[in-house]
Design a protein around this motif. Structure first.
Motif, PDB file in Angstrom:
ATOM      1  N   TRP A  45      43.683  -2.405  68.622  1.00  7.26           N
ATOM      2  CA  TRP A  45      44.481  -3.128  67.614  1.00  7.26           C
ATOM      3  C   TRP A  45      45.862  -2.505  67.463  1.00  7.26           C
ATOM      4  O   TRP A  45      46.871  -3.197  67.399  1.00  7.26           O
ATOM      5  N   ARG A  46      45.898  -1.179  67.423  1.00  2.41           N
ATOM      6  CA  ARG A  46      47.175  -0.480  67.292  1.00  2.41           C
ATOM      7  C   ARG A  46      48.049  -0.714  68.517  1.00  2.41           C
ATOM      8  O   ARG A  46      49.263  -0.947  68.401  1.00  2.41           O
ATOM      9  N   ASP A  47      47.437  -0.685  69.694  1.00  3.70           N
ATOM     10  CA  ASP A  47      48.202  -0.913  70.915  1.00  3.70           C
ATOM     11  C   ASP A  47      48.743  -2.338  70.964  1.00  3.70           C
ATOM     12  O   ASP A  47      49.853  -2.569  71.446  1.00  3.70           O
ATOM     13  N   ALA A  48      47.952  -3.299  70.441  1.00  2.57           N
ATOM     14  CA  ALA A  48      48.413  -4.685  70.427  1.00  2.57           C
ATOM     15  C   ALA A  48      49.668  -4.838  69.577  1.00  2.57           C
ATOM     16  O   ALA A  48      50.551  -5.643  69.879  1.00  2.57           O
ATOM     17  N   GLY A  49      49.762  -4.061  68.500  1.00  2.00           N
ATOM     18  CA  GLY A  49      50.939  -4.126  67.647  1.00  2.00           C
ATOM     19  C   GLY A  49      52.183  -3.604  68.321  1.00  2.00           C
ATOM     20  O   GLY A  49      53.309  -3.946  67.925  1.00  2.00           O
ATOM     21  N   ARG A  50      52.009  -2.779  69.356  1.00  2.00           N
ATOM     22  CA  ARG A  50      53.159  -2.224  70.067  1.00  2.00           C
ATOM     23  C   ARG A  50      53.633  -3.110  71.201  1.00  2.00           C
ATOM     24  O   ARG A  50      54.722  -2.922  71.728  1.00  2.00           O
ATOM     25  N   ARG A  51      52.789  -4.066  71.606  1.00  2.00           N
ATOM     26  CA  ARG A  51      53.162  -4.931  72.715  1.00  2.00           C
ATOM     27  C   ARG A  51      54.206  -5.941  72.253  1.00  2.00           C
ATOM     28  O   ARG A  51      54.045  -6.569  71.217  1.00  2.00           O
TER      29      ARG A  51
ATOM     30  N   SER B 201      44.318  -9.062  72.780  1.00  2.69           N
ATOM     31  CA  SER B 201      43.960  -7.681  72.427  1.00  2.69           C
ATOM     32  C   SER B 201      43.351  -7.612  71.030  1.00  2.69           C
ATOM     33  O   SER B 201      42.340  -6.935  70.809  1.00  2.69           O
ATOM     34  N   ARG B 202      43.956  -8.313  70.085  1.00  2.11           N
ATOM     35  CA  ARG B 202      43.436  -8.271  68.721  1.00  2.11           C
ATOM     36  C   ARG B 202      42.102  -9.006  68.607  1.00  2.11           C
ATOM     37  O   ARG B 202      41.218  -8.584  67.861  1.00  2.11           O
TER      38      ARG B 202
END
Length: 305
Positions: free
Chosen positions: A120-126, A282-283
């Motif tokens: 979830w955190r990585d999706a926010g960075r994409r 991703s989310r």
């Protein structure tokens, strides 16, 4: 026939997630084998190592073929992390056989919850895709001199690859050298040990752990970090399998169709990844991980009590 079709469907799902997101999908392999196929937790972690290892190897090969003459895998970093994780993977594989299966699944549920947060955190960075306006006219390319890397008359050297953006044409070797100059090796060794133990003990690749290490700790561009992560997963899986090969039982009727479907789907998904809404996928995958973790953890606790 029903079981065979189920294995194909599960393999396609895992492969699509692996290929589309660059990692993470393998963490669903063990719960799928336990709750849908009916394997024991110990047998499922062994099967998962074969499936994850071979699928990661195919993914690594796909990254090597992504740009002819180039290499999107940082082999020195991959071998360093795999070497650091080798004793931990071996120890985790032996510990796996002595742990209560329900405790094993409870640990797996906790790992899935952590992985869900990381995804979830990585999706926010994409970065979100920026679709072009429907009536926008194509812009003319900026003029370039004959010696410019983007000019028609320029031929890029065979070891040049775009890493971070259109103006960054460092080679992978240069990117690795820069990463090695800034890395904190004690933390890198700890990271390698942790990923190796997870692979051996729970039969997961640990890509959701390796990718942040390579990007944030080593400073590798995502395009190289993804291929390097897959290489580490393949190497750690091989080490863990070597530790189990004399005592583990391999259900090839389950492993073979599952693995073939996962490998095929990962290649297709990787080619289509650039056109997919990666942030939303991703989310959605993170939410799925939470649901599966809740079910796995609850079931394990009920059996334990």
């Amino acid at each position: 026939m029903t079981t065979f079709l189920l294995l194909i469907a599960l393999g396609l799902l895992i492969g699509l997630v692996l290929g589309g997101l660059g990692g993470g999908g393998a963490i669903l392999t063990v719960p799928a084998l336990v709750f849908l196929v009916g394997q024991s937790a110990t047998a499922a972690t062994t099967s998962s190592l074969v499936i994850v290892g071979l699928t990661a190897a195919v993914g690594t090969a796909a990254h090597l073929r992504a740009a002819p003459g180039c290499c999107r895998v940082g082999w020195r970093l991959a071998l360093t992390l795999a070497a650091a994780g080798l004793p931990a993977a071996w120890a985790g594989s032996h510990l796996n056989r002595s742990v209560d299966p329900d405790l094993l699944l409870l640990a797996f549920a906790a790992l899935m919850a952590v992985a869900a947060g990381a995804v979830w955190r990585d999706a926010g960075r994409r970065p979100a895709p920026r679709p072009s306006p429907p009536n926008a006219s194509p812009t003319a390319p900026a003029p370039t001199s004959p010696g410019h890397p983007t000019s028609p008359g320029h031929r890029a050297s065979s070891d040049t690859i775009v890493l971070a953006g259109p103006t960054d044409t460092r080679t992978v070797a240069e990117a690795e050298t820069a990463a090695l100059a800034r890395v904190s090796w004690p933390l890198a060794i700890v990271g390698g040990l942790g990923v190796g133990f997870l692979t051996g003990f729970l039969g997961v690749g640990g890509g959701f752990v390796i990718l942040p290490i390579l990007v944030t700790l080593f400073g590798l561009p995502l395009s190289v970090a993804t291929g390097t992560s897959l290489a580490v997963v393949a190497l750690n899986s091989g080490t863990s399998l070597a530790a189990r090969v004399t005592v583990a039982e391999f259900d090839w009727a389950v492993i073979v169709p599952f693995t073939i479907a996962a490998m095929a789907a990962s290649v297709v998904a990787r080619r289509a990844a650039a056109r997919l809404p990666t942030r939303g996928i991703s989310r959605g995958f993170a939410v799925l991980l939470v649901v599966v973790a809740a079910y796995t953890g609850t079931t394990s606790l009920i059996h334990l009590t």
